[in-house]
Design a protein around this motif. Structure first.
Motif, mmCIF file in Angstrom:
data_model
loop_
_atom_site.group_PDB
_atom_site.id
_atom_site.type_symbol
_atom_site.label_atom_id
_atom_site.label_comp_id
_atom_site.label_asym_id
_atom_site.label_seq_id
_atom_site.Cartn_x
_atom_site.Cartn_y
_atom_site.Cartn_z
ATOM 1 N N LEU A 71 0.839 -1.191 0.000
ATOM 2 C CA LEU A 71 0.000 0.000 0.000
ATOM 3 C C LEU A 71 0.884 1.255 0.000
ATOM 4 O O LEU A 71 0.614 2.216 -0.733
ATOM 5 C CB LEU A 71 -0.909 -0.025 1.227
ATOM 6 N N ALA A 72 1.932 1.232 0.799
ATOM 7 C CA ALA A 72 2.860 2.365 0.837
ATOM 8 C C ALA A 72 3.561 2.535 -0.513
ATOM 9 O O ALA A 72 3.757 3.668 -0.984
ATOM 10 C CB ALA A 72 3.880 2.163 1.949
ATOM 11 N N ASP A 73 3.938 1.423 -1.141
ATOM 12 C CA ASP A 73 4.583 1.507 -2.460
ATOM 13 C C ASP A 73 3.652 2.165 -3.480
ATOM 14 O O ASP A 73 4.103 2.938 -4.337
ATOM 15 C CB ASP A 73 4.977 0.110 -2.947
ATOM 16 N N ASP A 74 2.358 1.862 -3.382
ATOM 17 C CA ASP A 74 1.394 2.476 -4.302
ATOM 18 C C ASP A 74 1.336 3.993 -4.096
ATOM 19 O O ASP A 74 1.259 4.759 -5.057
ATOM 20 C CB ASP A 74 0.000 1.870 -4.086
ATOM 21 N N VAL A 75 1.363 4.427 -2.841
ATOM 22 C CA VAL A 75 1.346 5.864 -2.570
ATOM 23 C C VAL A 75 2.601 6.526 -3.127
ATOM 24 O O VAL A 75 2.539 7.613 -3.719
ATOM 25 C CB VAL A 75 1.220 6.135 -1.058
ATOM 26 N N VAL A 76 3.736 5.895 -2.969
ATOM 27 C CA VAL A 76 4.989 6.438 -3.497
ATOM 28 C C VAL A 76 4.896 6.589 -5.010
ATOM 29 O O VAL A 76 5.318 7.609 -5.572
ATOM 30 C CB VAL A 76 6.172 5.537 -3.099
ATOM 31 N N ARG A 77 4.341 5.596 -5.684
ATOM 32 C CA ARG A 77 4.200 5.687 -7.151
ATOM 33 C C ARG A 77 3.245 6.813 -7.540
ATOM 34 O O ARG A 77 3.508 7.558 -8.491
ATOM 35 C CB ARG A 77 3.714 4.341 -7.714
ATOM 36 N N HIS A 78 2.131 6.924 -6.836
ATOM 37 C CA HIS A 78 1.191 8.016 -7.123
ATOM 38 C C HIS A 78 1.863 9.376 -6.922
ATOM 39 O O HIS A 78 1.700 10.295 -7.739
ATOM 40 C CB HIS A 78 -0.030 7.913 -6.207
ATOM 41 N N ALA A 79 2.603 9.506 -5.825
ATOM 42 C CA ALA A 79 3.266 10.779 -5.536
ATOM 43 C C ALA A 79 4.301 11.109 -6.602
ATOM 44 O O ALA A 79 4.466 12.278 -6.980
ATOM 45 C CB ALA A 79 3.913 10.729 -4.154
ATOM 46 N N ALA A 80 5.001 10.104 -7.098
ATOM 47 C CA ALA A 80 5.995 10.334 -8.148
ATOM 48 C C ALA A 80 5.309 10.797 -9.432
ATOM 49 O O ALA A 80 5.815 11.692 -10.133
ATOM 50 C CB ALA A 80 6.800 9.061 -8.394
ATOM 51 N N ARG A 81 4.181 10.197 -9.749
ATOM 52 C CA ARG A 81 3.441 10.587 -10.943
ATOM 53 C C ARG A 81 2.931 12.022 -10.799
ATOM 54 O O ARG A 81 2.992 12.822 -11.740
ATOM 55 C CB ARG A 81 2.276 9.624 -11.169
ATOM 56 N N TRP A 82 2.404 12.369 -9.613
ATOM 57 C CA TRP A 82 1.938 13.731 -9.341
ATOM 58 C C TRP A 82 3.067 14.736 -9.511
ATOM 59 O O TRP A 82 2.892 15.797 -10.107
ATOM 60 C CB TRP A 82 1.362 13.772 -7.928
ATOM 61 N N THR A 83 4.250 14.379 -9.014
ATOM 62 C CA THR A 83 5.405 15.260 -9.144
ATOM 63 C C THR A 83 5.810 15.404 -10.607
ATOM 64 O O THR A 83 6.127 16.507 -11.078
ATOM 65 C CB THR A 83 6.586 14.719 -8.319
ATOM 66 N N ALA A 84 5.779 14.310 -11.356
ATOM 67 C CA ALA A 84 6.150 14.353 -12.784
ATOM 68 C C ALA A 84 5.187 15.226 -13.582
ATOM 69 O O ALA A 84 5.578 15.834 -14.591
ATOM 70 C CB ALA A 84 6.180 12.942 -13.353
ATOM 71 N N LEU A 85 3.933 15.315 -13.135
ATOM 72 C CA LEU A 85 2.945 16.156 -13.809
ATOM 73 C C LEU A 85 3.103 17.636 -13.457
ATOM 74 O O LEU A 85 2.386 18.483 -14.005
ATOM 75 C CB LEU A 85 1.525 15.711 -13.440
ATOM 76 N N GLY A 86 4.032 17.944 -12.547
ATOM 77 C CA GLY A 86 4.228 19.327 -12.128
ATOM 78 C C GLY A 86 3.477 19.671 -10.865
ATOM 79 O O GLY A 86 3.201 20.834 -10.606
ATOM 80 N N ARG A 87 3.106 18.654 -10.077
ATOM 81 C CA ARG A 87 2.382 18.846 -8.814
ATOM 82 C C ARG A 87 1.113 19.671 -9.022
ATOM 83 O O ARG A 87 0.920 20.723 -8.418
ATOM 84 C CB ARG A 87 3.303 19.500 -7.776
#
Length: 404
Positions: A357-373
């Motif tokens: 579950l934590a790994d999924d959050v990390v991936r989501h956060a990375a994607r959000w950051t890649a989109l420019g937050r």
């Protein structure tokens, strides 16, 4: 109405403020008086709200300064006890509460109303009024009368008839009494299910929804005038961000406006939304401090909410935790259940067994950051029918021209 912190102050000695000689008609046929002592407090509240950007239009500021908020609070909870209030002879405590930027719990299921009801935090009220872009002459339908204060503000701004619907008969009666006691005419309070709106008062230029909803009622869309706007708190990830709905090419379109949290609607208006642990009192597993990790550097007042809403739009397990870990969380049922808590500073705290579950959050956060937050306000969606009663969001996307 919108959620807010509960008061923890004790009873105050009843004061004897200066009394205005201007009478306001009472619903009982007598007259009550409203003290002048509230006016400087209301003016100070408006100034404070302007300073934090919660009041942007002159019309909204004038309404908050002119409508006595304390007159719409027949009682409130302090230390777990409901204290009856007399708006005609307000205590210092009531005035302090009414003109502070905080929500006030006015009813709980254990009292005569048998439901939750509150006076929404003023900054939430004013942001919603600004978002509605009310103009003189606009006919407005309100879903969720609460204390009646919001309807009085709307009436002050538009000068046109206001129709409001409240599910609780006790709360509706209190709203009628407060509106009458303050001399507010042109507001009709109906007791009933807001899901059906109120066809006989439409079409409406604006529909304001003051409780969290899982979708937009089909009846509201039918009762909306051409070019009309619906402002509603839409249930997403355990919160209820303000959402603006318009008709574009014959289809309803929604954009997110601001972070907010409201009390949930009753019945079909909320049945598609899963109650959050914070609202239902569900206990979640404790985090494992040794497994803590950082997913992003966040500002508690801005980017934290932006990431929370990104998670809500992309992962249905996002919710609002309660208790000591109140805030954003992702949960997974099982034996034992798993949870991961996202803290306002960007720290991730998984419970035992929540590594995936934590790994999924990390991936989501990375994607959000890649989109420019992208901020909460970047997102939009089309609404589609879900049965014959609600229109619900489809696929969320970033609004054109937002720079992401």
């Amino acid at each position: 109405m919108g959620r807010g912190g509960r008061t923890a102050c004790g009873r105050a000695r009843r004061s004897a403020p200066h009394v205005c000689t201007r009478p306001f008609p009472s619903p009982l046929g007598a007259h009550v008086t409203v003290t002048d002592g509230w006016r400087p407090r209301a003016a100070a509240l408006v100034a404070s709200l302007r300073g934090e950007g919660a009041v942007r239009s002159e019309a909204v500021g004038r309404a908050v300064a002119a409508v006595p908020r304390h007159a719409f609070i027949p009682g409130y909870y302090s230390g777990g006890t409901r204290i009856a209030a007399d708006p005609a002879a307000p205590t210092a405590e009531l005035l302090d509460l009414a003109y502070a930027n905080r929500g006030i719990m006015t009813h709980l299921p254990g009292d005569a109303a048998r439901t939750y009801s509150s006076a929404s935090q003023p900054s939430v009220v004013t942001r919603m009024l600004d978002a509605a872009d009310l103009q003189p002459g606009h006919r407005v339908l309100e879903i969720g009368s609460g204390t009646g204060y919001n309807a009085a503000l709307v009436r002050h701004i538009t000068g046109a008839p206001v129709v409001t619907v409240e599910a609780s008969a006790v709360v509706a009666d209190e709203a009628r009494s407060a509106l009458a006691a303050t001399g507010t005419t042109g507001v009709t309070v109906h007791t009933g299910d807001g899901l059906a709106g109120r066809r006989d008062g439409g079409p409406y230029d604006r529909i304001a929804v003051t409780c969290g909803v899982a979708g937009i009622a089909t009846a509201w869309l039918r009762q909306l005038a051409p070019g009309g706007v619906i402002v509603a708190p839409l249930a997403l990830g355990g919160l209820h961000p303000l959402t603006r709905v318009t008709i574009d090419g014959g289809q309803p379109r929604a954009v997110l406006l601001a972070s907010a949290d409201f009390m949930a609607a009753t019945g079909a208006l909320y049945e598609r939304a899963a109650p959050s642990p914070s609202a239902s009192g569900t206990a979640l597993p404790e985090p494992d401090p040794a497994a803590a990790r950082t997913v992003a550097e966040l500002d508690p007042h801005s980017s934290y909410i932006d990431l929370w809403l990104y998670l809500a739009l992309h992962d249905g397990r996002t919710t609002c935790a309660g208790g000591a870990h109140a805030g954003c969380a992702l949960t997974s049922p099982g034996e034992p259940p798993a949870a991961v808590y996202l803290r306002p500073d960007g720290t991730l705290l998984p419970s035992s067994g929540a590594r995936r579950l934590a790994d999924d959050v990390v991936r989501h956060a990375a994607r959000w950051t890649a989109l420019g937050r992208p901020a909460l306000t970047a997102w939009h969606t089309r609404l589609a029918p879900s049965g014959d009663r609600l229109h619900v969001p489809t696929r969320w996307g970033i609004r054109p021209g937002r720079g992401w």
